[in-house]
Design an enzyme around this catalytic site. Structure first.
Site, PDB file in Angstrom:
ATOM      1  N   CYS A   6       0.821  -1.212   0.000  1.00 44.30           N
ATOM      2  CA  CYS A   6       0.000   0.000   0.000  1.00 44.30           C
ATOM      3  C   CYS A   6       0.857   1.265   0.000  1.00 44.30           C
ATOM      4  O   CYS A   6       1.954   1.279   0.530  1.00 44.30           O
ATOM      5  CB  CYS A   6      -0.901   0.020   1.222  1.00 44.30           C
ATOM      6  SG  CYS A   6      -1.932  -1.426   1.347  1.00 44.30           S
ATOM      7  N   ARG A  53       5.341  -0.188  -6.049  1.00 42.37           N
ATOM      8  CA  ARG A  53       5.298  -0.957  -4.805  1.00 42.37           C
ATOM      9  C   ARG A  53       4.336  -2.141  -4.903  1.00 42.37           C
ATOM     10  O   ARG A  53       4.339  -3.016  -4.046  1.00 42.37           O
ATOM     11  CB  ARG A  53       4.850  -0.039  -3.665  1.00 42.37           C
ATOM     12  CG  ARG A  53       5.781   1.140  -3.457  1.00 42.37           C
ATOM     13  CD  ARG A  53       5.260   2.021  -2.366  1.00 42.37           C
ATOM     14  NE  ARG A  53       5.243   1.330  -1.109  1.00 42.37           N
ATOM     15  CZ  ARG A  53       6.248   1.286  -0.252  1.00 42.37           C
ATOM     16  NH1 ARG A  53       7.354   1.916  -0.533  1.00 42.37           N
ATOM     17  NH2 ARG A  53       6.146   0.644   0.880  1.00 42.37           N
ATOM     18  N   TRP A  73      -2.901  -2.758  -1.577  1.00 37.33           N
ATOM     19  CA  TRP A  73      -2.524  -4.157  -1.879  1.00 37.33           C
ATOM     20  C   TRP A  73      -3.319  -4.991  -0.883  1.00 37.33           C
ATOM     21  O   TRP A  73      -3.083  -4.918   0.320  1.00 37.33           O
ATOM     22  CB  TRP A  73      -1.021  -4.306  -1.667  1.00 37.33           C
ATOM     23  CG  TRP A  73      -0.417  -5.567  -2.218  1.00 37.33           C
ATOM     24  CD1 TRP A  73       0.005  -5.787  -3.498  1.00 37.33           C
ATOM     25  CD2 TRP A  73      -0.127  -6.764  -1.485  1.00 37.33           C
ATOM     26  NE1 TRP A  73       0.538  -7.051  -3.593  1.00 37.33           N
ATOM     27  CE2 TRP A  73       0.472  -7.668  -2.379  1.00 37.33           C
ATOM     28  CE3 TRP A  73      -0.317  -7.160  -0.164  1.00 37.33           C
ATOM     29  CZ2 TRP A  73       0.881  -8.946  -2.010  1.00 37.33           C
ATOM     30  CZ3 TRP A  73       0.090  -8.431   0.214  1.00 37.33           C
ATOM     31  CH2 TRP A  73       0.683  -9.310  -0.708  1.00 37.33           C
ATOM     32  N   ASN A  76      -2.126   2.342   5.770  1.00 33.41           N
ATOM     33  CA  ASN A  76      -1.238   1.208   5.498  1.00 33.41           C
ATOM     34  C   ASN A  76      -1.030   0.470   6.810  1.00 33.41           C
ATOM     35  O   ASN A  76      -0.878   1.113   7.846  1.00 33.41           O
ATOM     36  CB  ASN A  76       0.142   1.694   5.021  1.00 33.41           C
ATOM     37  CG  ASN A  76       0.084   2.353   3.666  1.00 33.41           C
ATOM     38  OD1 ASN A  76      -0.943   2.343   3.001  1.00 33.41           O
ATOM     39  ND2 ASN A  76       1.190   2.940   3.261  1.00 33.41           N
ATOM     40  N   GLY A  77      -0.981  -0.830   6.774  1.00 32.74           N
ATOM     41  CA  GLY A  77      -0.773  -1.603   8.000  1.00 32.74           C
ATOM     42  C   GLY A  77      -2.003  -2.451   8.286  1.00 32.74           C
ATOM     43  O   GLY A  77      -2.881  -2.619   7.420  1.00 32.74           O
ATOM     44  N   GLU A 134      19.970 -16.833  -5.353  1.00 34.31           N
ATOM     45  CA  GLU A 134      19.510 -15.526  -5.835  1.00 34.31           C
ATOM     46  C   GLU A 134      19.151 -15.590  -7.330  1.00 34.31           C
ATOM     47  O   GLU A 134      18.151 -15.014  -7.762  1.00 34.31           O
ATOM     48  CB  GLU A 134      20.600 -14.485  -5.551  1.00 34.31           C
ATOM     49  CG  GLU A 134      20.346 -13.080  -6.077  1.00 34.31           C
ATOM     50  CD  GLU A 134      19.098 -12.414  -5.533  1.00 34.31           C
ATOM     51  OE1 GLU A 134      18.447 -12.962  -4.637  1.00 34.31           O
ATOM     52  OE2 GLU A 134      18.749 -11.336  -6.042  1.00 34.31           O
ATOM     53  N   LYS A 169      15.497 -14.714  -8.836  1.00 38.61           N
ATOM     54  CA  LYS A 169      15.295 -13.689  -9.860  1.00 38.61           C
ATOM     55  C   LYS A 169      14.462 -14.254 -11.003  1.00 38.61           C
ATOM     56  O   LYS A 169      13.523 -13.627 -11.465  1.00 38.61           O
ATOM     57  CB  LYS A 169      16.631 -13.185 -10.432  1.00 38.61           C
ATOM     58  CG  LYS A 169      17.445 -12.278  -9.553  1.00 38.61           C
ATOM     59  CD  LYS A 169      16.915 -10.877  -9.406  1.00 38.61           C
ATOM     60  CE  LYS A 169      15.945 -10.769  -8.290  1.00 38.61           C
ATOM     61  NZ  LYS A 169      16.454 -10.636  -6.941  1.00 38.61           N
ATOM     62  N   GLU A 187      10.674 -15.069  -9.864  1.00 41.01           N
ATOM     63  CA  GLU A 187       9.767 -13.986  -9.486  1.00 41.01           C
ATOM     64  C   GLU A 187       9.344 -13.109 -10.655  1.00 41.01           C
ATOM     65  O   GLU A 187       8.270 -12.524 -10.615  1.00 41.01           O
ATOM     66  CB  GLU A 187      10.333 -13.148  -8.339  1.00 41.01           C
ATOM     67  CG  GLU A 187      11.504 -12.284  -8.683  1.00 41.01           C
ATOM     68  CD  GLU A 187      11.987 -11.461  -7.488  1.00 41.01           C
ATOM     69  OE1 GLU A 187      11.176 -11.096  -6.628  1.00 41.01           O
ATOM     70  OE2 GLU A 187      13.191 -11.162  -7.438  1.00 41.01           O
ATOM     71  N   HIS A 200      21.750 -35.478  -3.659  1.00 41.62           N
ATOM     72  CA  HIS A 200      20.933 -35.976  -2.545  1.00 41.62           C
ATOM     73  C   HIS A 200      19.440 -35.867  -2.849  1.00 41.62           C
ATOM     74  O   HIS A 200      18.625 -35.852  -1.935  1.00 41.62           O
ATOM     75  CB  HIS A 200      21.284 -35.221  -1.256  1.00 41.62           C
ATOM     76  CG  HIS A 200      22.701 -35.447  -0.831  1.00 41.62           C
ATOM     77  ND1 HIS A 200      23.141 -36.642  -0.309  1.00 41.62           N
ATOM     78  CD2 HIS A 200      23.792 -34.642  -0.906  1.00 41.62           C
ATOM     79  CE1 HIS A 200      24.434 -36.552  -0.059  1.00 41.62           C
ATOM     80  NE2 HIS A 200      24.854 -35.361  -0.416  1.00 41.62           N
ATOM     81  N   LYS A 217       6.781  -4.486  -3.840  1.00 42.56           N
ATOM     82  CA  LYS A 217       8.192  -4.124  -3.666  1.00 42.56           C
ATOM     83  C   LYS A 217       8.609  -4.268  -2.213  1.00 42.56           C
ATOM     84  O   LYS A 217       9.692  -4.740  -1.908  1.00 42.56           O
ATOM     85  CB  LYS A 217       8.415  -2.686  -4.156  1.00 42.56           C
ATOM     86  CG  LYS A 217       9.826  -2.172  -3.973  1.00 42.56           C
ATOM     87  CD  LYS A 217      10.818  -2.995  -4.781  1.00 42.56           C
ATOM     88  CE  LYS A 217      12.253  -2.569  -4.534  1.00 42.56           C
ATOM     89  NZ  LYS A 217      13.197  -3.631  -4.932  1.00 42.56           N
TER      90      LYS A 217
HETATM   91  O1  M6R Z   1      13.187  -4.490   1.358  1.00 41.93           O
HETATM   92  P1  M6R Z   1      13.807  -5.811   1.723  1.00 41.93           P
HETATM   93  O2  M6R Z   1      15.204  -5.933   1.255  1.00 41.93           O
HETATM   94  O3  M6R Z   1      13.706  -6.104   3.188  1.00 41.93           O
HETATM   95  O4  M6R Z   1      12.944  -6.878   0.975  1.00 41.93           O
HETATM   96  C1  M6R Z   1      13.162  -8.255   1.193  1.00 41.93           C
HETATM   97  C2  M6R Z   1      12.474  -9.100   0.133  1.00 41.93           C
HETATM   98  O5  M6R Z   1      11.097  -8.887   0.169  1.00 41.93           O
HETATM   99  C3  M6R Z   1      12.997  -8.784  -1.268  1.00 41.93           C
HETATM  100  O6  M6R Z   1      14.373  -8.943  -1.363  1.00 41.93           O
HETATM  101  C4  M6R Z   1      12.306  -9.694  -2.298  1.00 41.93           C
HETATM  102  O7  M6R Z   1      12.705 -11.014  -2.101  1.00 41.93           O
HETATM  103  C5  M6R Z   1      12.613  -9.234  -3.726  1.00 41.93           C
HETATM  104  N1  M6R Z   1      11.415  -9.301  -4.519  1.00 41.93           N
HETATM  105  C6  M6R Z   1      13.615 -10.080  -4.401  1.00 41.93           C
HETATM  106  O8  M6R Z   1      13.887  -9.639  -5.684  1.00 41.93           O
END
Ligand code: M6R
Length: 607
Positions: A2, A27, A73, A99-100, A480, A484, A487, A503, A602
């Site tokens: 949000c 976001r 959101w 928000n929250g 990572e 990437k 997502e 394994h 985000k």
């Molecule tokens: O703002 P942050 O670094 O705490 O966010 C953590 C994760 O939500 C963030 O890294 C998320 O995994 C990304 N979408 C990865 O690309």
């Protein structure tokens, strides 16, 4: 997640609110709405879907000089028109954005229903609007204060009232809010990006603080009505950093920005002549930090992957036992902490709910807490005892890229900083620092060979399953790389420490399955070559990330993407780049919305 924007001044509020909402789109959201207020009352327009849907229905004919806007959101209630913010009381005199999460909304709803209040939405925010209306006695600030005393949960909220045109009352607990200070006008936002086009002068609202905002004045108080004095601060970010410019996507912009974002991250922090690291944010706690018996690094998603590299770095350079934990697990696990434990939270946004909760838990148990955070003034930056900013500039793309390399760089600096105060020789530190200083140029070089990454994406983007393998420092990079890819392109991908493959996951390998193997020069090179053989034997197609000069590997792999040679602990800063590019191109080829991937936000500000 949000987003909040507010404006009160002499200009037309509507275009400022819409533009602010547009800058918050990154976001992630599923509905949007605005409330405009003047002497005639409060008019609310809201709509499910994209911001363009809201723009089509909003009445722009009436001039208004104050208002609030929101991108939602969905958490409580489906993402539809009714549940979109702002929410109002039955008479439509108040409009609230929030928000929250209000945790006791059920109890408050029942209480209000007994008083005859009828609800129109399923949201916790409507409860807040109805409660404020019930408590209103001619003073909006007072009604909000009373209402918030009844509420448990988190909020960054703002409200306007028909009886007090030109006034916005805002409050914060666990969800960020900043007030932008302009000439005869003030803005309110949950994220600096929303107001950067108008001002870089801001006041950060603290937890448990409220603001009464008019065109000419901001009055800050605590929830208990005690006055709060705060300095106006300057936001370092510039408008072009949050704009796309000539780039096609924010993700690509942020990938190619990495040579400069890393230079900014390193600026003034290493002294090559003395082999020393300078981290101003750690000066006050250096003694305590050097005596640490144990370090726990917490984070989520990409930040957790960076933390894992940090674990290896701290143990190798500083010889301090270090563990990496998912923040969400740490907070509920009853962790054993003592005053010799240091907890480091790693986060781009500084607002990730799980990481904040882990931090709070660590603080309550007496650990020294440090932040490795990008967003200045964020909750984590404020709540930790000390820390080091990334200084990589705003990251808009949902897929974290330059924040990852910034996080690893800061953790490397911290490890060297601590190492020098323990076992690391000045020669070894000087060598490490020199290698770190060379990283931005190495990244630049990798980016010039980006076509190879695109070719890999073109060849394999139609495959449903990918595997990423790495060892040692490159194991977190394998995780990572897989994150990437999944997502933003929605391809299933798994990252593994290469030795784990046999394994179980080796059963997945079929003819032509893409297997990305990070096989750079180093202590485990021979082992990873064995893993490549295991993949080939089962028909997998190997995409190797290798060190420049390694010609033999091209005999074993279908594709080789070369990165410059560097010290093993710094390899993640280089090997991550081709994986970011492969994921980006795969998503583009598959027609995915790279900067707004489905279901993702985000900054994940809810549990
Ligand atoms: O703002 P942050 O670094 O705490 O966010 C953590 C994760 O939500 C963030 O890294 C998320 O995994 C990304 N979408 C990865 O690309």
């Amino acid at each position: 997640m949000c987003g909040i924007i507010g404006y009160v001044g002499k200009r037309q509020a509507l275009p400022i609110l819409i533009e602010g909402l547009r800058r918050l789109e990154y976001r992630g959201y599923d509905s949007a709405g605005i409330a405009l207020s003047d002497e005639q009352g409060v008019s609310v327009t809201k709509s499910a879907g994209r911001l363009s849907a809201l723009e089509q229905i909003v009445d722009a004919s009436q001039p208004h000089t104050s208002g609030i806007g929101h991108t939602r959101w969905a958490t409580h209630g489906a993402p539809n028109d009714v549940n979109a913010h702002p929410h109002q009381d039955g008479a439509g005199r108040f409009a609230v954005i929030h928000n929250g999460i209000i945790e006791n909304d059920r109890a408050l709803r029942v209480y209000l229903q007994r008083k005859g209040v009828e609800f129109t939405s399923e949201t916790d925010t409507e409860v807040l609007a109805q409660l404020i209306a019930q408590l209103y006695n001619g003073d909006l600030e007072d009604a909000v204060r009373q209402a918030l005393h009844e509420v448990s949960g988190t909020y960054g909220m703002a409200v306007v009232c028909a009886d007090e045109p030109g006034v916005i009352v805002a409050a914060r607990k666990g969800s960020p809010l900043i007030i932008g200070v302009g000439q005869g006008e003030h803005l309110l936002a949950s994220d600096a990006a929303a107001i950067l086009a108008h001002t870089t002068q801001v006041v950060y609202l603290g937890d448990g603080e409220m603001a009464r905002i008019t065109a000419d004045e901001v009055r800050l108080t605590t929830l208990d009505a005690m006055p709060v004095a705060k300095d106006v601060e300057e936001i370092e970010w510039s408008l072009d950093q949050i704009e796309l410019g000539w780039h096609e996507h924010f993700m690509l912009k942020e990938i190619v920005e990495q040579p400069s974002s890393l230079k900014n991250c390193l600026r003034g922090r290493i002294n090559l002549e003395e082999g020393a690291v300078r981290l101003g944010g750690l000066v006050d706690c250096t003694r305590e930090l050097t005596r640490a018996k144990r370090i726990i690094i917490v984070g989520c998603g990409t930040a957790w992957h960076a933390a894992l590299v940090g674990e290896y770095l701290f143990e190798e350079l500083a010889r301090i036992p270090t563990e990496t934990e998912y923040a969400s697990e740490f907070r509920y696990r009853n962790p054993v902490l003592d005053d010799g434990t240091v907890v480091i939270s790693v986060s781009q946004s500084g607002e990730t709910a799980d990481t904040i909760a882990a931090l709070t838990e660590a603080k309550q148990r007496g650990a020294l807490t440090l932040g490795v955070v990008n967003v200045v003034g964020s909750t984590m930056a404020r709540e930790t005892d000390a820390g080091v900013y990334l200084h990589v500039g705003p990251e808009i793309g949902v897929a974290s890229t330059k924040a990852f390399t910034g996080q690893v760089t800061v953790l490397a600096l911290m490890a060297c900083y601590l190492g020098r105060r323990k076992h690391l020789s000045s020669t070894a530190a000087a060598q490490f620092n020199a290698a770190l200083a060379a990283v931005p140029d190495h990244v630049e070089k990798i980016l010039t060979a980006a076509d190879e990454c695109k070719a890999v994406a073109q060849k394999y983007s139609d495959r449903d399953n990918w595997l990423y393998l790495g060892r040692g420092y490159n194991y977190p990079v394998a995780l990572e790389g897989a994150l990437k890819l999944k997502e933003i392109s929605y391809i299933h991908a798994e990252g593994l420490p290469a030795a784990e493959m046999k394994h179980g996951p080796i059963a997945l390998i079929t003819d032509g399955m893409p297997v990305v193997v990070i096989a750079t020069a180093g202590s485990q090179y021979e082992k990873i070559i064995n893993n490549i053989q295991e993949v080939r034997t089962r028909g997998g197609s190997v995409i190797a990330i290798a060190t420049e000069g390694d010609r033999e590997i091209s005999q074993l792999a279908e594709h080789v993407i070369y990165v410059p040679d560097t010290l093993e602990p710094l390899q993640p800063l280089l090997t991550a780049i081709p994986l970011q590019l492969i994921a980006y191109h795969a998503a583009v080829i598959r027609g995915c919305n790279v900067d707004k991937p489905r279901n993702l936000a985000k900054s994940v500000t809810v549990e």
